[in-house]
Scaffold this motif. Structure first.
Motif, PDB file in Angstrom:
ATOM      1  N   HIS A  44      47.714  33.677  49.733  1.00  0.00           N
ATOM      2  CA  HIS A  44      46.856  33.787  48.548  1.00  0.00           C
ATOM      3  C   HIS A  44      45.751  34.818  48.786  1.00  0.00           C
ATOM      4  CE1 HIS A  44      44.853  32.431  44.857  1.00  0.00           C
ATOM      5  NE2 HIS A  44      43.719  32.551  45.529  1.00  0.00           N
ATOM      6  N   MET A  45      45.137  34.773  49.962  1.00  0.00           N
ATOM      7  CA  MET A  45      44.061  35.711  50.264  1.00  0.00           C
ATOM      8  C   MET A  45      44.585  37.145  50.401  1.00  0.00           C
ATOM      9  SD  MET A  45      41.219  34.379  50.010  1.00  0.00           S
ATOM     10  CE  MET A  45      40.389  32.803  49.912  1.00  0.00           C
ATOM     11  N   LEU A  46      45.795  37.301  50.897  1.00  0.00           N
ATOM     12  CA  LEU A  46      46.387  38.641  50.981  1.00  0.00           C
ATOM     13  C   LEU A  46      46.689  39.179  49.580  1.00  0.00           C
ATOM     14  CD1 LEU A  46      48.798  38.258  54.040  1.00  0.00           C
ATOM     15  CD2 LEU A  46      46.682  39.580  53.939  1.00  0.00           C
ATOM     16  N   ARG A  47      47.160  38.288  48.691  1.00  0.00           N
ATOM     17  CA  ARG A  47      47.367  38.711  47.295  1.00  0.00           C
ATOM     18  C   ARG A  47      46.026  39.068  46.655  1.00  0.00           C
ATOM     19  NH1 ARG A  47      51.080  34.323  47.457  1.00  0.00           N
ATOM     20  NH2 ARG A  47      49.524  32.926  46.522  1.00  0.00           N
ATOM     21  N   GLY A  48      45.005  38.297  46.995  1.00  0.00           N
ATOM     22  CA  GLY A  48      43.667  38.595  46.488  1.00  0.00           C
ATOM     23  C   GLY A  48      43.166  39.944  46.977  1.00  0.00           C
ATOM     24  N   ALA A  49      43.433  40.237  48.257  1.00  0.00           N
ATOM     25  CA  ALA A  49      43.034  41.531  48.817  1.00  0.00           C
ATOM     26  C   ALA A  49      43.749  42.666  48.090  1.00  0.00           C
ATOM     27  CB  ALA A  49      43.347  41.575  50.311  1.00  0.00           C
ATOM     28  N   HIS A  50      45.020  42.446  47.763  1.00  0.00           N
ATOM     29  CA  HIS A  50      45.789  43.468  47.037  1.00  0.00           C
ATOM     30  C   HIS A  50      45.194  43.693  45.647  1.00  0.00           C
ATOM     31  CE1 HIS A  50      49.253  45.905  45.959  1.00  0.00           C
ATOM     32  NE2 HIS A  50      49.368  45.194  44.844  1.00  0.00           N
ATOM     33  N   LEU A  54      42.066  43.149  44.723  1.00  0.00           N
ATOM     34  CA  LEU A  54      40.792  43.856  44.889  1.00  0.00           C
ATOM     35  C   LEU A  54      41.032  45.335  45.159  1.00  0.00           C
ATOM     36  CD1 LEU A  54      38.722  41.340  47.062  1.00  0.00           C
ATOM     37  CD2 LEU A  54      38.088  42.202  44.803  1.00  0.00           C
ATOM     38  N   ASP A  55      42.029  45.607  45.991  1.00  0.00           N
ATOM     39  CA  ASP A  55      42.366  46.996  46.317  1.00  0.00           C
ATOM     40  C   ASP A  55      42.664  47.784  45.041  1.00  0.00           C
ATOM     41  OD1 ASP A  55      42.504  48.800  48.374  1.00  0.00           O
ATOM     42  OD2 ASP A  55      44.602  48.412  48.853  1.00  0.00           O
ATOM     43  N   SER A  56      43.442  47.184  44.152  1.00  0.00           N
ATOM     44  CA  SER A  56      43.789  47.851  42.882  1.00  0.00           C
ATOM     45  C   SER A  56      42.559  48.074  42.020  1.00  0.00           C
ATOM     46  CB  SER A  56      44.820  47.000  42.115  1.00  0.00           C
ATOM     47  OG  SER A  56      46.011  46.869  42.857  1.00  0.00           O
ATOM     48  N   ILE A  57      41.682  47.073  41.969  1.00  0.00           N
ATOM     49  CA  ILE A  57      40.448  47.188  41.182  1.00  0.00           C
ATOM     50  C   ILE A  57      39.580  48.329  41.706  1.00  0.00           C
ATOM     51  CG2 ILE A  57      38.234  46.054  40.693  1.00  0.00           C
ATOM     52  CD1 ILE A  57      40.441  45.011  38.951  1.00  0.00           C
ATOM     53  N   TYR A  58      39.416  48.381  43.029  1.00  0.00           N
ATOM     54  CA  TYR A  58      38.556  49.412  43.623  1.00  0.00           C
ATOM     55  C   TYR A  58      39.116  50.815  43.392  1.00  0.00           C
ATOM     56  CZ  TYR A  58      36.297  45.504  46.044  1.00  0.00           C
ATOM     57  OH  TYR A  58      35.645  44.340  46.335  1.00  0.00           O
ATOM     58  N   LYS A  59      40.441  50.939  43.458  1.00  0.00           N
ATOM     59  CA  LYS A  59      41.053  52.253  43.264  1.00  0.00           C
ATOM     60  C   LYS A  59      40.907  52.732  41.825  1.00  0.00           C
ATOM     61  CE  LYS A  59      44.320  52.001  47.100  1.00  0.00           C
ATOM     62  NZ  LYS A  59      45.723  51.779  47.526  1.00  0.00           N
ATOM     63  N   SER A  60      40.720  51.791  40.903  1.00  0.00           N
ATOM     64  CA  SER A  60      40.546  52.174  39.495  1.00  0.00           C
ATOM     65  C   SER A  60      39.108  52.570  39.180  1.00  0.00           C
ATOM     66  CB  SER A  60      40.973  51.022  38.578  1.00  0.00           C
ATOM     67  OG  SER A  60      40.035  49.952  38.654  1.00  0.00           O
ATOM     68  N   GLN A  84      27.869  47.873  37.406  1.00  0.00           N
ATOM     69  CA  GLN A  84      29.145  47.617  36.740  1.00  0.00           C
ATOM     70  C   GLN A  84      30.227  47.307  37.783  1.00  0.00           C
ATOM     71  OE1 GLN A  84      30.530  50.524  33.764  1.00  0.00           O
ATOM     72  NE2 GLN A  84      32.571  50.381  34.671  1.00  0.00           N
ATOM     73  N   LYS A  85      30.234  48.089  38.859  1.00  0.00           N
ATOM     74  CA  LYS A  85      31.192  47.860  39.930  1.00  0.00           C
ATOM     75  C   LYS A  85      30.994  46.470  40.555  1.00  0.00           C
ATOM     76  CE  LYS A  85      31.689  52.707  41.386  1.00  0.00           C
ATOM     77  NZ  LYS A  85      31.495  53.662  42.511  1.00  0.00           N
ATOM     78  N   LYS A  86      29.732  46.098  40.770  1.00  0.00           N
ATOM     79  CA  LYS A  86      29.430  44.786  41.356  1.00  0.00           C
ATOM     80  C   LYS A  86      29.919  43.651  40.446  1.00  0.00           C
ATOM     81  CE  LYS A  86      25.335  45.944  44.141  1.00  0.00           C
ATOM     82  NZ  LYS A  86      23.866  45.729  44.294  1.00  0.00           N
ATOM     83  N   ARG A  87      29.695  43.818  39.123  1.00  0.00           N
ATOM     84  CA  ARG A  87      30.114  42.777  38.177  1.00  0.00           C
ATOM     85  C   ARG A  87      31.625  42.590  38.196  1.00  0.00           C
ATOM     86  NH1 ARG A  87      32.125  43.302  33.408  1.00  0.00           N
ATOM     87  NH2 ARG A  87      31.463  45.487  33.203  1.00  0.00           N
ATOM     88  N   ILE A  88      32.346  43.702  38.160  1.00  0.00           N
ATOM     89  CA  ILE A  88      33.822  43.637  38.168  1.00  0.00           C
ATOM     90  C   ILE A  88      34.314  43.037  39.485  1.00  0.00           C
ATOM     91  CG2 ILE A  88      35.933  45.021  38.143  1.00  0.00           C
ATOM     92  CD1 ILE A  88      34.451  47.008  36.317  1.00  0.00           C
ATOM     93  N   LYS A  89      33.706  43.432  40.572  1.00  0.00           N
ATOM     94  CA  LYS A  89      34.061  42.913  41.894  1.00  0.00           C
ATOM     95  C   LYS A  89      33.857  41.400  41.943  1.00  0.00           C
ATOM     96  CE  LYS A  89      32.400  43.179  46.705  1.00  0.00           C
ATOM     97  NZ  LYS A  89      31.484  43.905  47.614  1.00  0.00           N
ATOM     98  N   ASN A  90      32.685  40.930  41.532  1.00  0.00           N
ATOM     99  CA  ASN A  90      32.376  39.502  41.583  1.00  0.00           C
ATOM    100  C   ASN A  90      33.290  38.692  40.676  1.00  0.00           C
ATOM    101  OD1 ASN A  90      30.344  39.761  43.472  1.00  0.00           O
ATOM    102  ND2 ASN A  90      28.712  39.937  41.962  1.00  0.00           N
TER     103      ASN A  90
END
Length: 349
Positions: A246-252, A254-260, A269-275
């Motif tokens: 589950h945490m590895l899927r979560g990391a994936h 997050l990775d997609s979110i950050y790349k966007s 805005q970045k902090k809000r989306i991250k949280n």
């Protein structure tokens, strides 16, 4: 003539001392850290006592004596049946007196799953920094947070000095279940057998794989496949594997979110989306069917995990499928042959 030689030697010595002094000044942080770590490690080694002394002590609990004997059984199995390197490790024990003795600092970029690295002689780049002093660890944590990094501090159950020192048993290890203890010992023994410079993710993932498979093999050999000890370990491991995946899927995710995210996007805005993304990952934990923990999200009710927490799972677990495929496909599930192959392919350091 002799006078000239003496002058030349004297000048050479002063020149050498000057070079050493300059190098110490340039690498003072590394030298200072090395001295502190050496002192901390030697303090533990110096105050560790032979296992035989604890076994002979009538005041030492029988339940813990059983764990000490178990560790020796694990050591023999790991060397004889798995082919891991035989060392003097785990023949002594250090009494922690219930206290933590090491703190490991890990850091990641705030909007990228990229860990901060520290460079060390011999082992190369490492994505964590260990301390035998709690205050120094948290001072570094605060410093890194001021620089903008996501940071975690964790207490390792054990560690390997890769043969530089004699690693003792730590008394808190004895509180672990039999399978978990076997896993830890085999994991650390793997590091003393196969360790590739500048490849910490590979090293930790491989040691995790060998620790998991080795503990299973050990419990079957000692107790049998239908034993309570083996079944308890497998059930605990099933829960953990679900949590890890589950945490590895979560990391994936997050990775997609950050790349966007774009460089020009506002930080808030970045902090809000991250949280929001991390909250979704944590909330979804409760959809897992776990036997031992019905509401795993509770552990994060006070504080959400950060990038460094997710990176920790990648460091230890992300390559497990790769090892599984090679282990089963090329070696038919023979762990000793697989370890021998890896030892040949990756000469130690």
């Amino acid at each position: 003539m002799k006078g000239k030689i003496k002058k030349w030697i004297k000048r050479a010595l002063w020149g050498l001392l000057g070079v050493i002094a300059i190098l110490v000044l340039i690498y003072w942080e590394l030298v200072s850290y090395g001295v502190q770590q050496g002192y901390g490690q030697m303090n533990i080694i110096w105050n560790a006592r032979p296992v035989e002394e604890f076994l002979a002590d009538p005041n030492f609990p029988d339940s813990l004596k059983a764990r000490l004997n178990l560790i020796q059984d694990v050591r023999r199995f790991a060397t004889d049946s798995l082919g891991l390197k035989d060392t003097e490790n785990y023949k002594t024990m250090y009494d922690q007196k219930g206290e933590e003795i090491m703190w490991v600092v890990m850091a990641s970029e705030p909007f990228e799953l990229k860990h901060k690295e520290w460079k060390f002689p011999v082992i190369g780049s490492v994505p964590y920094k260990g301390f035998f002093n709690k205050e120094r660890a948290f001072t570094l944590k605060q410093s890194l947070e001021k620089e903008g990094f996501d940071v975690i501090v964790r207490n390792p159950g054990g560690w390997s000095t890769l043969g530089w020192f004699t690693d003792p048993i730590l008394s808190k290890m004895l509180n672990r279940s039999e399978g978990d203890l076997a896993n830890l010992i085999i994991h650390e023994m793997s590091h003393a057998t196969i360790f590739v410079k500048d490849s910490i993710d590979f090293n930790e993932n491989l040691a995790t794989f060998i620790g998991d498979r080795g503990a299973e093999r050990f419990l079957i050999a000692k107790y049998g496949e239908g034993s309570k000890e083996y079944r308890d370990y497998i059930n605990e491991d099933k829960d953990y594997v679900k949590y890890v995946n589950h945490m590895l899927r979560g990391a994936h995710a997050l990775d997609s979110i950050y790349k966007s995210m774009r460089t020009e996007d506002p930080v808030e805005q970045k902090k809000r989306i991250k949280n929001e993304t991390i909250k979704m990952i944590v909330t979804a934990l409760d959809t897992l069917t776990l036997d031992l923990n019905k509401k795993p999200s509770e552990r994060f009710k006070e504080k959400l995990p950060n990038n460094a927490y997710f990176m920790n799972f990648r460091q230890y677990q992300a390559k497990q499928n790769d090892f599984w495929e090679e282990y089963n496909g090329a070696f038919g599930g023979d762990l000793k042959k697989y370890i021998a192959h890896l030892s040949t392919r990756y000469p130690f350091l």
